[in-house]
Design an enzyme around this catalytic site. Sequence first.
Site, PDB file in Angstrom:
ATOM      1  CB  SER A  19      -1.054   0.017   1.005  1.00 55.06           C
ATOM      2  OG  SER A  19      -1.554  -1.240   0.972  1.00 55.06           O
ATOM      3  NE  ARG A  27       6.341  10.527  -4.235  1.00 51.53           N
ATOM      4  CZ  ARG A  27       5.250  10.446  -4.979  1.00 51.53           C
ATOM      5  NH1 ARG A  27       4.026  10.074  -4.608  1.00 51.53           N
ATOM      6  NH2 ARG A  27       5.266  10.513  -6.374  1.00 51.53           N
ATOM      7  CG  ASP A  69      -4.213   0.424   1.135  1.00 57.10           C
ATOM      8  OD1 ASP A  69      -4.255   1.014   0.169  1.00 57.10           O
ATOM      9  OD2 ASP A  69      -4.186   0.822   2.163  1.00 57.10           O
TER      10      ASP A  69
HETATM   11  C1  BGC Z   1      -0.376   5.180   0.227  1.00 54.23           C
HETATM   12  C2  BGC Z   1      -1.287   4.332  -0.400  1.00 54.23           C
HETATM   13  C3  BGC Z   1      -2.263   3.987   0.347  1.00 54.23           C
HETATM   14  C4  BGC Z   1      -2.802   4.555   1.386  1.00 54.23           C
HETATM   15  C5  BGC Z   1      -3.916   4.072   2.560  1.00 54.23           C
HETATM   16  C6  BGC Z   1      -0.776   5.932   1.416  1.00 54.23           C
HETATM   17  O1  BGC Z   1       0.038   6.608   2.140  1.00 54.23           O
HETATM   18  O2  BGC Z   1       0.600   5.908  -0.534  1.00 54.23           O
HETATM   19  O3  BGC Z   1      -0.681   3.623  -1.539  1.00 54.23           O
HETATM   20  O4  BGC Z   1      -3.386   3.313  -0.204  1.00 54.23           O
HETATM   21  O5  BGC Z   1      -1.619   5.277   2.345  1.00 54.23           O
HETATM   22  O6  BGC Z   1      -3.015   3.100   3.068  1.00 54.23           O
END
Ligand code: BGC
Length: 479
Positions: A146, A161, A199
């Site tokens: 995620s 990142r 996610d």
């Molecule tokens: C991430 C996402 C993720 C979200 C919730 C963010 O910091 O970049 O990829 O879906 O958090 O978990």
Amino acid sequence: MAVYSRSAPKDLLDEIKHLEELFAIDTTKLKEITHHFADELTKGLSVHGGSIPMNPTWVMSKPTGHETGEYLTLDMGGTNLRVCQVTLTEQKSEFDIIQSKFRMREELKTGVAEELWEYIADCLQQFIKTYHGDVTNKIPLGFTFSYPATQNYIDEGILQRWTKGFDIAGVEGHDVVPMFEAALSQRGVPVKLTALVNDTTGALVASAYADPKVKIGCIFGTGCNAAYIEDCGSIPKLAHLNLAPDTHMVINCEWGAFDNEGKVLPRTPYDISIDKGSPRPGQQAFEKMVAGLYLGEIFRLIMVDLHDNHDAYIFAGQDISELRKPYSLDSAFLAAIEEDPSKNLSNTLELFQTDLNISPNAPELRLIRRTAELIGTRAARLSACGVAAISIKKGYATCHVGADGSVFQKYPHFKARGAQALREILDWPEKEDPGEEDPIEILPAEDGSGVGAALVAALTLQRIRDGNMHGILHPENFN
Ligand code: BGC
């Protein structure tokens, strides 16, 4: 509604008023943010792109409910690593699940990449030993990762990142799949990665499996983000692939990056301070105002500031060294303040005494409560802007949104405040019957990183069987 009373000292009332001016977002501003947000979503799909990544995921259809098979799933979350075995059964939209949780040590998040992958491979190995015994064919895995990742293929994820406080050298700019697979093969773990899944994509797919009205998946947790289904004809950055314009593609928006350039979000000095002190300044501007990782920290910075720099001078004469520790307060702390049912805020007093060794007086307690309300309300109202922006972009007048994450599940009034903001942004008339559904309802998602990731693996294998090899890097892996 303000809970402070007129009997509070004037300078504290002035501070509250000032905080209200900083944190309140009225309907006009909500609409302005939403419209800019919708434009930025479109820009993210263009060839030149914008600050919202709008990552194609190679999830190209919703589940039908007739997917079958046995899958492993792995979710590398912030606090836990969760491994599941999901069996999708012949019965429509039914499944069995076995799961184990492993703790993610804090040091892993800012340590060395190899250690992270080795730890993950060890957890998977342990899980397989416990639940599988001998495995003849490698088990397909849906890996919930995620973080923003470029996916030219569903079995690839080039980390754009780190977010959410992760900071591991040598991973950004690289495909995480070979690193992960190297650790698996060193240990002989009998698993093949079928799909790398965000996610939000998992939440969307799992929720749509159970409820066909679901069109958007959201996470309001430690981080914040959404996924929705786009037509390839509206994704200029994929035009070179010549996919039919009506081909579906789930887009992982990565909307935490909205307004990194600082055009519309009403950032306060506290937001700016959080950004400056974070491992990635200038990134995730929206996320830093709304996500669970930051809510307690915003509150802490305000309290320290009101102690040190203002006429009000709260907690006078007390030792605030505990309060000075960065990230010592989480969103559960803020939630507990907002949930305090006592009129004199005695639970909040106790919380401050036990956690921070501070005893706020009555007016200070009221300021504390109001500050928590302002931060929680702003987070919910800004989050609604994202949902409204996708809905406006896609022309959705009605739909369900599958939402998950600790803030959505546990933060008091988050849902009601978000729903109220959606009503204001989208100009819905007042409900005639309070039990009536809103045109766009944000509902608890189904298990995205368990059944959702398994479904994405199943959909990918089905696509390969159907001969649709778009977005598959290693088809040989799937035999
Ligand atoms: C991430 C996402 C993720 C979200 C919730 C963010 O910091 O970049 O990829 O879906 O958090 O978990």
